[in-house]
Design a protein around this motif. Structure first.
Motif, short mmCIF file in Angstrom:
data_model
loop_
_atom_site.label_atom_id
_atom_site.label_comp_id
_atom_site.label_asym_id
_atom_site.label_seq_id
_atom_site.Cartn_x
_atom_site.Cartn_y
_atom_site.Cartn_z
N GLY A 1 -27.10 -42.33 -60.15
CA GLY A 1 -27.42 -42.33 -58.72
C GLY A 1 -26.20 -42.08 -57.87
N ILE A 2 -25.10 -42.72 -58.22
CA ILE A 2 -23.87 -42.53 -57.47
C ILE A 2 -23.37 -41.08 -57.60
CG2 ILE A 2 -21.41 -43.14 -57.43
CD1 ILE A 2 -22.26 -46.01 -58.03
N GLN A 3 -23.48 -40.53 -58.80
CA GLN A 3 -23.00 -39.17 -59.03
C GLN A 3 -23.91 -38.12 -58.40
OE1 GLN A 3 -20.09 -38.22 -60.42
NE2 GLN A 3 -19.61 -40.39 -60.45
N LEU A 4 -25.16 -38.44 -58.19
CA LEU A 4 -26.11 -37.44 -57.69
C LEU A 4 -26.24 -37.42 -56.18
CD1 LEU A 4 -28.94 -37.67 -60.33
CD2 LEU A 4 -27.20 -35.91 -60.09
N LEU B 1 -26.24 -34.97 -50.58
CA LEU B 1 -25.83 -35.02 -49.18
C LEU B 1 -25.20 -33.69 -48.74
CD1 LEU B 1 -24.39 -38.63 -48.94
CD2 LEU B 1 -26.52 -37.77 -47.98
N ARG B 2 -24.46 -33.04 -49.62
CA ARG B 2 -23.89 -31.74 -49.26
C ARG B 2 -24.98 -30.70 -49.05
NH1 ARG B 2 -19.86 -33.18 -53.13
NH2 ARG B 2 -20.88 -31.96 -54.73
N SER B 3 -26.07 -30.81 -49.79
CA SER B 3 -27.14 -29.82 -49.65
C SER B 3 -27.87 -29.95 -48.31
CB SER B 3 -28.13 -29.93 -50.80
OG SER B 3 -28.89 -31.10 -50.69
N LEU B 4 -27.74 -31.08 -47.62
CA LEU B 4 -28.43 -31.29 -46.34
C LEU B 4 -27.66 -30.75 -45.14
CD1 LEU B 4 -29.67 -34.95 -46.88
CD2 LEU B 4 -30.97 -32.84 -47.13
N VAL B 5 -26.40 -30.37 -45.33
CA VAL B 5 -25.55 -29.96 -44.20
C VAL B 5 -25.96 -28.58 -43.69
CG1 VAL B 5 -23.18 -29.42 -43.51
CG2 VAL B 5 -23.64 -31.34 -45.05
N GLU B 6 -26.03 -28.46 -42.36
CA GLU B 6 -26.32 -27.18 -41.71
C GLU B 6 -25.24 -26.90 -40.67
OE1 GLU B 6 -30.22 -27.12 -40.05
OE2 GLU B 6 -31.18 -27.59 -41.96
N CYS B 7 -24.89 -25.62 -40.47
CA CYS B 7 -23.92 -25.24 -39.44
C CYS B 7 -24.17 -23.80 -39.01
CB CYS B 7 -22.48 -25.43 -39.95
SG CYS B 7 -21.99 -24.28 -41.23
N GLU B 8 -23.31 -23.31 -38.09
CA GLU B 8 -23.50 -21.94 -37.58
C GLU B 8 -23.03 -20.88 -38.57
OE1 GLU B 8 -20.92 -23.80 -35.60
OE2 GLU B 8 -22.60 -25.00 -34.92
N HIS B 9 -22.11 -21.23 -39.45
CA HIS B 9 -21.55 -20.26 -40.40
C HIS B 9 -22.45 -20.14 -41.62
CE1 HIS B 9 -17.90 -20.47 -38.05
NE2 HIS B 9 -17.88 -21.78 -38.21
N LEU B 10 -23.27 -19.12 -41.63
CA LEU B 10 -24.17 -18.93 -42.77
C LEU B 10 -23.38 -18.49 -44.00
CD1 LEU B 10 -27.16 -17.15 -41.01
CD2 LEU B 10 -26.98 -19.53 -41.75
N SER C 1 -24.04 -26.27 -49.83
CA SER C 1 -25.17 -26.21 -48.91
C SER C 1 -25.64 -24.77 -48.80
CB SER C 1 -24.76 -26.73 -47.53
OG SER C 1 -25.80 -26.51 -46.60
N ALA C 2 -26.93 -24.59 -48.88
CA ALA C 2 -27.48 -23.25 -48.74
C ALA C 2 -27.56 -22.84 -47.27
CB ALA C 2 -28.88 -23.20 -49.36
N HIS C 3 -27.25 -23.77 -46.35
CA HIS C 3 -27.38 -23.50 -44.92
C HIS C 3 -26.05 -23.47 -44.19
CE1 HIS C 3 -31.60 -24.19 -45.68
NE2 HIS C 3 -31.30 -25.36 -46.20
N CYS C 4 -24.92 -23.55 -44.91
CA CYS C 4 -23.62 -23.53 -44.27
C CYS C 4 -22.60 -22.89 -45.21
CB CYS C 4 -23.18 -24.95 -43.92
SG CYS C 4 -21.62 -25.01 -43.02
N GLY C 5 -21.78 -21.98 -44.68
CA GLY C 5 -20.80 -21.28 -45.50
C GLY C 5 -19.41 -21.86 -45.41
N ASP C 6 -19.18 -22.85 -44.58
CA ASP C 6 -17.86 -23.46 -44.41
C ASP C 6 -17.73 -24.66 -45.36
OD1 ASP C 6 -15.43 -24.39 -43.57
OD2 ASP C 6 -16.05 -24.81 -41.50
N ALA C 7 -16.99 -24.48 -46.46
CA ALA C 7 -16.89 -25.52 -47.49
C ALA C 7 -16.22 -26.78 -46.96
CB ALA C 7 -16.13 -24.98 -48.70
N ASP C 8 -15.21 -26.65 -46.12
CA ASP C 8 -14.53 -27.83 -45.58
C ASP C 8 -15.45 -28.65 -44.69
OD1 ASP C 8 -12.16 -27.16 -46.88
OD2 ASP C 8 -11.46 -25.93 -45.20
N TYR C 9 -16.23 -27.97 -43.86
CA TYR C 9 -17.18 -28.67 -42.99
C TYR C 9 -18.26 -29.38 -43.80
CZ TYR C 9 -20.67 -29.59 -39.42
OH TYR C 9 -21.58 -30.20 -38.60
N VAL C 10 -18.76 -28.69 -44.84
CA VAL C 10 -19.81 -29.28 -45.69
C VAL C 10 -19.30 -30.55 -46.34
CG1 VAL C 10 -21.13 -28.93 -47.81
CG2 VAL C 10 -21.03 -27.12 -46.11
#
Length: 154
Positions: free
Chosen positions: A75-78, A83-92, A102-111
């Protein structure tokens, strides 16, 4: 091939001797019924086996503790990747670039920063709930008994 079968026969013979001698548990504690003799033979011997035999139910308690520990660790590892998969931003995300989590954000640092912030919030909420519920459940367990208190805590 004859050498291989002789080796397997020797292992089988050795394992059955160990079972007969009580080095591999054949009763309800530490039972090795699921293991084949030619593969993965191992023993529980010495003081550990004596403790398992003297304390009824200790073997099943240790197995259940192992299962709970593995589930908790998974659970801790998953939840980090979740949580990273839920991140959304303007940079696709752009095709051909490395996956950010995240499939919805292209900025790795922000994710990563956003997922870590959410994780920190979740952990702090969990600690607050434990701090509030712990004394409450302890007083209920004192009044109602240990088993009803544990069942209520689940």
């Amino acid at each position: 091939q004859d050498e291989n079968s002789a080796s397997k026969h020797g292992q089988t013979e050795l394992s059955s001797q160990w079972i007969a001698a009580g080095r591999i548990g054949s009763g309800s504690y530490g039972s090795m019924n699921g293991l084949r003799a030619g593969c993965c033979s191992w023993t529980i011997g010495g003081p550990f086996q004596q403790v398992l035999m003297q304390v009824p139910g200790l073997g099943s308690l240790l197995v259940s503790y192992l299962v709970v520990s593995v589930v908790y660790a998974l659970g801790i590892q998953l939840y980090g990747p979740f949580l990273r998969s839920l991140v959304e931003c303007e940079h696709l995300p752009l095709p051909g670039r490395r996956f950010t989590g995240s499939a919805h954000c292209g900025d790795a640092d922000y994710v990563l920063a956003s997922a870590q912030a959410r994780e920190g919030s979740l952990v702090s909420m969990k600690l607050v709930v434990h701090a509030v519920a712990g004394p409450f459940l302890a007083s209920l367990a004192d009044r109602l008994g240990r088993k009803p208190g544990l069942l209520l805590g689940l």
